[in-house]
Design a protein around this motif. Structure first.
Motif, PDB file in Angstrom:
ATOM      1  N   LEU A   1       9.105   0.529  -7.992  1.00 21.14           N
ATOM      2  CA  LEU A   1       9.784  -0.711  -7.634  1.00 21.14           C
ATOM      3  C   LEU A   1      11.020  -0.454  -6.784  1.00 21.14           C
ATOM      4  CD1 LEU A   1       9.462  -2.799 -10.920  1.00 21.14           C
ATOM      5  CD2 LEU A   1       8.165  -3.040  -8.789  1.00 21.14           C
ATOM      6  N   ILE A   2      11.728   0.621  -7.068  1.00 18.28           N
ATOM      7  CA  ILE A   2      12.888   0.969  -6.237  1.00 18.28           C
ATOM      8  C   ILE A   2      12.430   1.323  -4.824  1.00 18.28           C
ATOM      9  CG2 ILE A   2      14.684   2.706  -5.884  1.00 18.28           C
ATOM     10  CD1 ILE A   2      15.084   2.695  -8.932  1.00 18.28           C
ATOM     11  N   PHE A   3      11.349   2.081  -4.717  1.00 18.57           N
ATOM     12  CA  PHE A   3      10.801   2.404  -3.401  1.00 18.57           C
ATOM     13  C   PHE A   3      10.365   1.136  -2.676  1.00 18.57           C
ATOM     14  CE2 PHE A   3       7.284   3.352  -0.549  1.00 18.57           C
ATOM     15  CZ  PHE A   3       7.822   4.361   0.227  1.00 18.57           C
ATOM     16  N   TYR A   4       9.689   0.243  -3.401  1.00 21.99           N
ATOM     17  CA  TYR A   4       9.204  -1.006  -2.815  1.00 21.99           C
ATOM     18  C   TYR A   4      10.361  -1.841  -2.266  1.00 21.99           C
ATOM     19  CZ  TYR A   4       6.717  -5.430  -2.406  1.00 21.99           C
ATOM     20  OH  TYR A   4       6.172  -6.588  -1.922  1.00 21.99           O
ATOM     21  N   CYS A   5      11.454  -1.859  -2.999  1.00 22.40           N
ATOM     22  CA  CYS A   5      12.583  -2.704  -2.634  1.00 22.40           C
ATOM     23  C   CYS A   5      13.479  -2.073  -1.571  1.00 22.40           C
ATOM     24  CB  CYS A   5      13.397  -3.007  -3.892  1.00 22.40           C
ATOM     25  SG  CYS A   5      14.443  -4.434  -3.749  1.00 22.40           S
ATOM     26  N   THR A   6      13.414  -0.764  -1.402  1.00 18.90           N
ATOM     27  CA  THR A   6      14.332  -0.112  -0.465  1.00 18.90           C
ATOM     28  C   THR A   6      13.567   0.522   0.701  1.00 18.90           C
ATOM     29  OG1 THR A   6      14.298   1.889  -1.830  1.00 18.90           O
ATOM     30  CG2 THR A   6      16.105   0.325  -2.203  1.00 18.90           C
ATOM     31  N   LEU A   7      13.113   1.738   0.524  1.00 21.70           N
ATOM     32  CA  LEU A   7      12.511   2.488   1.621  1.00 21.70           C
ATOM     33  C   LEU A   7      11.220   1.844   2.135  1.00 21.70           C
ATOM     34  CD1 LEU A   7      12.795   4.963   3.410  1.00 21.70           C
ATOM     35  CD2 LEU A   7      11.481   6.239   1.726  1.00 21.70           C
ATOM     36  N   GLY A   8      10.397   1.353   1.233  1.00 20.57           N
ATOM     37  CA  GLY A   8       9.168   0.684   1.658  1.00 20.57           C
ATOM     38  C   GLY A   8       9.456  -0.551   2.493  1.00 20.57           C
ATOM     39  N   PHE A   9      10.480  -1.289   2.092  1.00 22.37           N
ATOM     40  CA  PHE A   9      10.879  -2.485   2.835  1.00 22.37           C
ATOM     41  C   PHE A   9      11.379  -2.111   4.231  1.00 22.37           C
ATOM     42  CE2 PHE A   9      13.952  -5.881   3.846  1.00 22.37           C
ATOM     43  CZ  PHE A   9      13.105  -6.968   3.796  1.00 22.37           C
ATOM     44  N   VAL A  10      12.193  -1.076   4.312  1.00 23.86           N
ATOM     45  CA  VAL A  10      12.723  -0.628   5.605  1.00 23.86           C
ATOM     46  C   VAL A  10      11.589  -0.106   6.493  1.00 23.86           C
ATOM     47  CG1 VAL A  10      14.227   1.071   6.719  1.00 23.86           C
ATOM     48  CG2 VAL A  10      15.020  -0.167   4.707  1.00 23.86           C
TER      49      VAL A  10
ATOM     50  N   PRO B   1       0.808  -1.226   0.000  1.00 24.01           N
ATOM     51  CA  PRO B   1       0.000   0.000   0.000  1.00 24.01           C
ATOM     52  C   PRO B   1       0.841   1.276   0.000  1.00 24.01           C
ATOM     53  CG  PRO B   1      -0.860  -1.542   1.593  1.00 24.01           C
ATOM     54  CD  PRO B   1       0.429  -2.096   1.115  1.00 24.01           C
ATOM     55  N   LEU B   2       1.964   1.260   0.719  1.00 24.36           N
ATOM     56  CA  LEU B   2       2.843   2.434   0.701  1.00 24.36           C
ATOM     57  C   LEU B   2       3.373   2.702  -0.707  1.00 24.36           C
ATOM     58  CD1 LEU B   2       4.996   1.936   3.926  1.00 24.36           C
ATOM     59  CD2 LEU B   2       3.230   3.647   3.539  1.00 24.36           C
ATOM     60  N   SER B   3       3.769   1.640  -1.375  1.00 26.02           N
ATOM     61  CA  SER B   3       4.312   1.794  -2.716  1.00 26.02           C
ATOM     62  C   SER B   3       3.236   2.194  -3.719  1.00 26.02           C
ATOM     63  CB  SER B   3       4.980   0.492  -3.166  1.00 26.02           C
ATOM     64  OG  SER B   3       6.040   0.170  -2.296  1.00 26.02           O
ATOM     65  N   LEU B   4       2.046   1.665  -3.541  1.00 26.00           N
ATOM     66  CA  LEU B   4       0.963   2.013  -4.463  1.00 26.00           C
ATOM     67  C   LEU B   4       0.497   3.458  -4.273  1.00 26.00           C
ATOM     68  CD1 LEU B   4      -1.100  -1.273  -4.491  1.00 26.00           C
ATOM     69  CD2 LEU B   4       0.416  -0.394  -6.259  1.00 26.00           C
ATOM     70  N   LEU B   5       0.753   4.032  -3.103  1.00 29.76           N
ATOM     71  CA  LEU B   5       0.435   5.450  -2.903  1.00 29.76           C
ATOM     72  C   LEU B   5       1.233   6.331  -3.870  1.00 29.76           C
ATOM     73  CD1 LEU B   5       0.158   5.909   0.956  1.00 29.76           C
ATOM     74  CD2 LEU B   5      -1.618   6.259  -0.742  1.00 29.76           C
ATOM     75  N   LEU B   6       2.393   5.844  -4.283  1.00 28.97           N
ATOM     76  CA  LEU B   6       3.199   6.613  -5.235  1.00 28.97           C
ATOM     77  C   LEU B   6       2.508   6.752  -6.587  1.00 28.97           C
ATOM     78  CD1 LEU B   6       6.779   5.262  -4.477  1.00 28.97           C
ATOM     79  CD2 LEU B   6       5.739   7.382  -3.713  1.00 28.97           C
ATOM     80  N   LEU B   7       1.580   5.847  -6.882  1.00 27.42           N
ATOM     81  CA  LEU B   7       0.817   5.979  -8.123  1.00 27.42           C
ATOM     82  C   LEU B   7       0.003   7.266  -8.135  1.00 27.42           C
ATOM     83  CD1 LEU B   7      -0.487   2.370  -8.759  1.00 27.42           C
ATOM     84  CD2 LEU B   7       1.233   3.615 -10.064  1.00 27.42           C
TER      85      LEU B   7
ATOM     86  N   PHE C   1       0.963  10.029  -7.149  1.00 22.45           N
ATOM     87  CA  PHE C   1       1.859  11.113  -7.533  1.00 22.45           C
ATOM     88  C   PHE C   1       2.465  10.891  -8.917  1.00 22.45           C
ATOM     89  CE2 PHE C   1       1.951  10.901  -2.862  1.00 22.45           C
ATOM     90  CZ  PHE C   1       1.418  12.153  -2.599  1.00 22.45           C
ATOM     91  N   ARG C   2       1.929   9.905  -9.631  1.00 22.46           N
ATOM     92  CA  ARG C   2       2.298   9.610 -11.019  1.00 22.46           C
ATOM     93  C   ARG C   2       3.775   9.277 -11.201  1.00 22.46           C
ATOM     94  NH1 ARG C   2      -1.945  12.503 -14.652  1.00 22.46           N
ATOM     95  NH2 ARG C   2      -3.486  12.890 -13.074  1.00 22.46           N
ATOM     96  N   PHE C   3       4.303   8.503 -10.291  1.00 23.47           N
ATOM     97  CA  PHE C   3       5.661   8.012 -10.463  1.00 23.47           C
ATOM     98  C   PHE C   3       5.658   6.876 -11.477  1.00 23.47           C
ATOM     99  CE2 PHE C   3       6.326  10.002  -6.314  1.00 23.47           C
ATOM    100  CZ  PHE C   3       7.544  10.614  -6.525  1.00 23.47           C
ATOM    101  N   ASP C   4       6.769   6.679 -12.143  1.00 22.98           N
ATOM    102  CA  ASP C   4       6.853   5.585 -13.099  1.00 22.98           C
ATOM    103  C   ASP C   4       7.140   4.263 -12.382  1.00 22.98           C
ATOM    104  OD1 ASP C   4       9.406   6.244 -12.359  1.00 22.98           O
ATOM    105  OD2 ASP C   4      10.269   6.002 -14.347  1.00 22.98           O
ATOM    106  N   LEU C   5       7.067   3.183 -13.131  1.00 21.05           N
ATOM    107  CA  LEU C   5       7.200   1.854 -12.548  1.00 21.05           C
ATOM    108  C   LEU C   5       8.551   1.637 -11.887  1.00 21.05           C
ATOM    109  CD1 LEU C   5       6.058  -1.050 -12.230  1.00 21.05           C
ATOM    110  CD2 LEU C   5       7.260  -1.578 -14.351  1.00 21.05           C
ATOM    111  N   VAL C   6       9.605   2.127 -12.502  1.00 19.48           N
ATOM    112  CA  VAL C   6      10.946   1.909 -11.954  1.00 19.48           C
ATOM    113  C   VAL C   6      11.078   2.554 -10.581  1.00 19.48           C
ATOM    114  CG1 VAL C   6      13.398   2.339 -12.304  1.00 19.48           C
ATOM    115  CG2 VAL C   6      11.975   1.680 -14.237  1.00 19.48           C
ATOM    116  N   ARG C   7      10.595   3.760 -10.422  1.00 18.80           N
ATOM    117  CA  ARG C   7      10.684   4.436  -9.121  1.00 18.80           C
ATOM    118  C   ARG C   7       9.838   3.737  -8.065  1.00 18.80           C
ATOM    119  NH1 ARG C   7      10.640  10.807 -10.753  1.00 18.80           N
ATOM    120  NH2 ARG C   7      12.628  10.742 -11.844  1.00 18.80           N
TER     121      ARG C   7
END
Length: 99
Positions: free
Chosen positions: A39-48, A23-29, A31-37
């Protein structure tokens, strides 16, 4: 060698992380972030952030996993590995279907 029981416990732990991280990562949608950003958020900051949430609010779960023979380090390393594999799978699947 990982037993079936340990694998089920790792997956159960990872599901708890996904319930917070996705849900945290999907909130970035919003703000119209692209898929790469995303996924990077999901794998790094979202995970932490998900690990921090589990540490603060569900710390007793680690006692259960410890009683089952799994350390916190093993859980985090396994969840990191599953997370990276999932992100790579999603990325390459999306790239393959869009080209």
């Amino acid at each position: 060698m990982i037993t079936r029981r340990e694998l089920r416990l790792f997956i159960e732990y990872y599901k708890g992380i996904v319930l917070i991280n996705a849900p945290l990562s999907l909130l970035l949608l919003l703000f119209r972030f692209d898929l790469v950003r995303i996924l990077i958020f999901y794998c790094t900051l979202g995970f932490v952030l998900a690990l921090g949430y589990l540490k603060l609010f569900r710390n007793d779960d680690y006692i259960f996993y410890h009683n089952c023979g799994l350390t916190k380090t093993q859980l985090i390393v396994a969840a990191s590995g599953i997370n990276i594999i999932a992100v790579l799978f999603i990325y390459f699947t999306v790239v393959w279907f869009t080209n």
